[in-house]
Design a protein around this motif. Structure first.
Motif, PDB file in Angstrom:
ATOM      1  N   GLN A   1       0.899  -1.270   0.037  1.00 14.02           N
ATOM      2  CA  GLN A   1       0.095   0.123  -0.066  1.00 14.02           C
ATOM      3  C   GLN A   1       0.880   1.044  -0.111  1.00 14.02           C
ATOM      4  OE1 GLN A   1      -2.633  -0.473   3.516  1.00 14.02           O
ATOM      5  NE2 GLN A   1      -3.526  -2.324   2.548  1.00 14.02           N
ATOM      6  N   VAL A   2       2.172   1.249   0.142  1.00 15.73           N
ATOM      7  CA  VAL A   2       3.160   2.303   0.163  1.00 15.73           C
ATOM      8  C   VAL A   2       3.105   3.037  -1.385  1.00 15.73           C
ATOM      9  CG1 VAL A   2       5.452   3.230   0.322  1.00 15.73           C
ATOM     10  CG2 VAL A   2       4.663   1.383   1.899  1.00 15.73           C
ATOM     11  N   LEU A   3       2.810   4.224  -1.348  1.00 10.89           N
ATOM     12  CA  LEU A   3       2.634   5.075  -2.561  1.00 10.89           C
ATOM     13  C   LEU A   3       4.025   5.211  -3.059  1.00 10.89           C
ATOM     14  CD1 LEU A   3      -0.439   7.533  -1.588  1.00 10.89           C
ATOM     15  CD2 LEU A   3      -0.465   5.296  -2.913  1.00 10.89           C
ATOM     16  N   ASP A   4       4.114   5.301  -4.578  1.00 10.43           N
ATOM     17  CA  ASP A   4       5.232   5.874  -5.166  1.00 10.43           C
ATOM     18  C   ASP A   4       5.346   7.483  -4.904  1.00 10.43           C
ATOM     19  OD1 ASP A   4       7.435   5.711  -7.554  1.00 10.43           O
ATOM     20  OD2 ASP A   4       6.196   7.082  -8.092  1.00 10.43           O
ATOM     21  N   PRO A   5       6.388   8.034  -4.551  1.00  8.66           N
ATOM     22  CA  PRO A   5       6.553   9.427  -4.131  1.00  8.66           C
ATOM     23  C   PRO A   5       6.591  10.408  -5.248  1.00  8.66           C
ATOM     24  CG  PRO A   5       8.689   8.385  -4.091  1.00  8.66           C
ATOM     25  CD  PRO A   5       7.629   7.397  -4.257  1.00  8.66           C
ATOM     26  N   GLU A   6       6.914   9.899  -6.716  1.00  5.80           N
ATOM     27  CA  GLU A   6       6.780  10.728  -7.662  1.00  5.80           C
ATOM     28  C   GLU A   6       5.402  10.766  -8.464  1.00  5.80           C
ATOM     29  OE1 GLU A   6      11.480  11.006  -9.248  1.00  5.80           O
ATOM     30  OE2 GLU A   6      10.178   9.419  -9.795  1.00  5.80           O
ATOM     31  N   MET A   7       4.717   9.337  -8.316  1.00  3.40           N
ATOM     32  CA  MET A   7       3.485   9.111  -9.031  1.00  3.40           C
ATOM     33  C   MET A   7       2.616   8.566  -8.223  1.00  3.40           C
ATOM     34  SD  MET A   7       4.373   7.767 -12.912  1.00  3.40           S
ATOM     35  CE  MET A   7       5.674   6.816 -12.451  1.00  3.40           C
ATOM     36  N   PRO A   8       1.987   9.565  -7.183  1.00  6.77           N
ATOM     37  CA  PRO A   8       1.259   9.061  -6.077  1.00  6.77           C
ATOM     38  C   PRO A   8      -0.064   8.268  -6.352  1.00  6.77           C
ATOM     39  CG  PRO A   8       1.258  11.431  -5.909  1.00  6.77           C
ATOM     40  CD  PRO A   8       2.156  10.838  -7.091  1.00  6.77           C
ATOM     41  N   MET A   9      -0.564   8.304  -7.487  1.00 11.12           N
ATOM     42  CA  MET A   9      -1.639   7.614  -7.685  1.00 11.12           C
ATOM     43  C   MET A   9      -1.273   5.821  -7.943  1.00 11.12           C
ATOM     44  SD  MET A   9      -0.059   8.442 -10.603  1.00 11.12           S
ATOM     45  CE  MET A   9      -0.360  10.316 -10.860  1.00 11.12           C
TER      46      MET A   9
ATOM     47  N   ALA B   1       3.616  -1.418  -5.198  1.00 12.41           N
ATOM     48  CA  ALA B   1       3.260  -2.878  -5.968  1.00 12.41           C
ATOM     49  C   ALA B   1       2.751  -2.485  -7.227  1.00 12.41           C
ATOM     50  CB  ALA B   1       2.401  -3.474  -5.080  1.00 12.41           C
ATOM     51  N   ASP B   2       1.961  -1.790  -7.561  1.00  6.02           N
ATOM     52  CA  ASP B   2       1.149  -1.401  -8.857  1.00  6.02           C
ATOM     53  C   ASP B   2       2.490  -0.858  -9.659  1.00  6.02           C
ATOM     54  OD1 ASP B   2      -1.246  -2.158  -8.306  1.00  6.02           O
ATOM     55  OD2 ASP B   2      -1.927   0.102  -7.434  1.00  6.02           O
ATOM     56  N   LEU B   3       3.310  -0.324  -9.170  1.00  7.26           N
ATOM     57  CA  LEU B   3       4.423   0.128 -10.250  1.00  7.26           C
ATOM     58  C   LEU B   3       5.451  -0.903 -10.670  1.00  7.26           C
ATOM     59  CD1 LEU B   3       5.657   2.396 -11.733  1.00  7.26           C
ATOM     60  CD2 LEU B   3       6.959   3.257  -9.725  1.00  7.26           C
TER      61      LEU B   3
ATOM     62  N   SER C   1       8.675  -1.548 -17.619  1.00 10.98           N
ATOM     63  CA  SER C   1       7.390  -1.027 -17.499  1.00 10.98           C
ATOM     64  C   SER C   1       6.404  -1.934 -17.757  1.00 10.98           C
ATOM     65  CB  SER C   1       7.413   0.147 -18.679  1.00 10.98           C
ATOM     66  OG  SER C   1       7.711  -0.276 -19.867  1.00 10.98           O
ATOM     67  N   ASP C   2       6.600  -3.116 -18.216  1.00 10.03           N
ATOM     68  CA  ASP C   2       5.634  -4.080 -18.371  1.00 10.03           C
ATOM     69  C   ASP C   2       5.207  -4.910 -16.990  1.00 10.03           C
ATOM     70  OD1 ASP C   2       5.924  -4.376 -21.242  1.00 10.03           O
ATOM     71  OD2 ASP C   2       7.561  -6.073 -21.031  1.00 10.03           O
ATOM     72  N   TRP C   3       5.993  -4.466 -15.791  1.00 14.97           N
ATOM     73  CA  TRP C   3       5.625  -4.788 -14.668  1.00 14.97           C
ATOM     74  C   TRP C   3       4.530  -4.017 -13.974  1.00 14.97           C
ATOM     75  CZ3 TRP C   3      11.181  -5.902 -11.972  1.00 14.97           C
ATOM     76  CH2 TRP C   3      11.823  -6.956 -12.774  1.00 14.97           C
TER      77      TRP C   3
ATOM     78  N   GLY D   1      -2.702  -0.281 -12.020  1.00 13.74           N
ATOM     79  CA  GLY D   1      -1.759   0.930 -11.872  1.00 13.74           C
ATOM     80  C   GLY D   1      -1.701   1.590 -13.344  1.00 13.74           C
ATOM     81  N   ARG D   2      -1.989   0.867 -14.342  1.00 14.87           N
ATOM     82  CA  ARG D   2      -2.253   1.311 -15.724  1.00 14.87           C
ATOM     83  C   ARG D   2      -3.700   2.155 -15.658  1.00 14.87           C
ATOM     84  NH1 ARG D   2       1.445  -0.496 -19.358  1.00 14.87           N
ATOM     85  NH2 ARG D   2       2.669  -2.194 -18.795  1.00 14.87           N
TER      86      ARG D   2
END
Length: 170
Positions: free
Chosen positions: A13-21, A25-27, A90-92, A97-98
């Motif tokens: 559940q930790v958000l990406d700091p540059e793309m917080p949407m 895990a989604d990234l 980026s396939d991951w 996330g997409r």
């Protein structure tokens, strides 16, 4: 629920700091969460992450955010390991996330097309037309190869005339 499952749920559940949407895990940056036992029997939560590219400045923040969130969830011993092999792709990025990228007005990356063998060198221009996240048109053109972060490019749709960021295929 086991300690590993709880820790994986928290870390996921930790958000990406540059793309917080996106969550880590989604990234696709969060590779694994495991529990290791030290000689004294203490449990150590080990989270493994992979940078989206070499020198990604967000790695330290990702590490700190993982440690803080896991500590706050009751895991006093946390170690974050950086895993470089295989390199992130980026396939991951997950389907959720997409979708989150598109909902935030960003163009999600297409397939990375990583060959198993040698990479052919092409010095000519590459035409890439990501679809506009607003109107769906592929009548788009690059404005700048770099945008708010090095992993995004700036495009403009020639149909609706709106600018948008595209997450690069890596």
């Amino acid at each position: 629920m086991t300690a590993r499952e709880r820790a994986a749920e928290v870390a996921g559940q930790v958000l990406d700091p540059e793309m917080p949407m996106l969550t880590l895990a989604d990234l696709g940056v969060l590779r694994d969460v495991d529990v290791e036992h030290e000689a004294g029997g203490d449990e150590v939560i080990v989270a493994s992450i992979t940078p989206t590219y070499t020198g990604c400045p967000a790695m330290a923040t990702m590490r700190d955010d993982l440690v803080h969130r896991l500590n706050d969830a009751g895991f006093p011993r946390v170690e974050v390991r950086v895993v470089l092999d295989p390199p992130w792709s980026s396939d991951w990025i997950s389907e959720r996330g997409r979708s989150a990228l598109r909902e935030a007005g960003l163009s999600a990356p297409g397939p990375a097309h990583r060959p198993d063998g040698p990479v052919a060198l092409n010095l000519g221009p590459t035409r890439h037309a990501p679809p506009c996240p607003r109107c769906g048109s592929t009548a788009t053109r690059v404005t700048s190869e770099f945008s708010g972060t090095a992993c995004k490019a700036l495009y403009r749709c020639t149909d609706c005339l709106e600018p948008f960021e595209h997450v690069k295929e890596i």
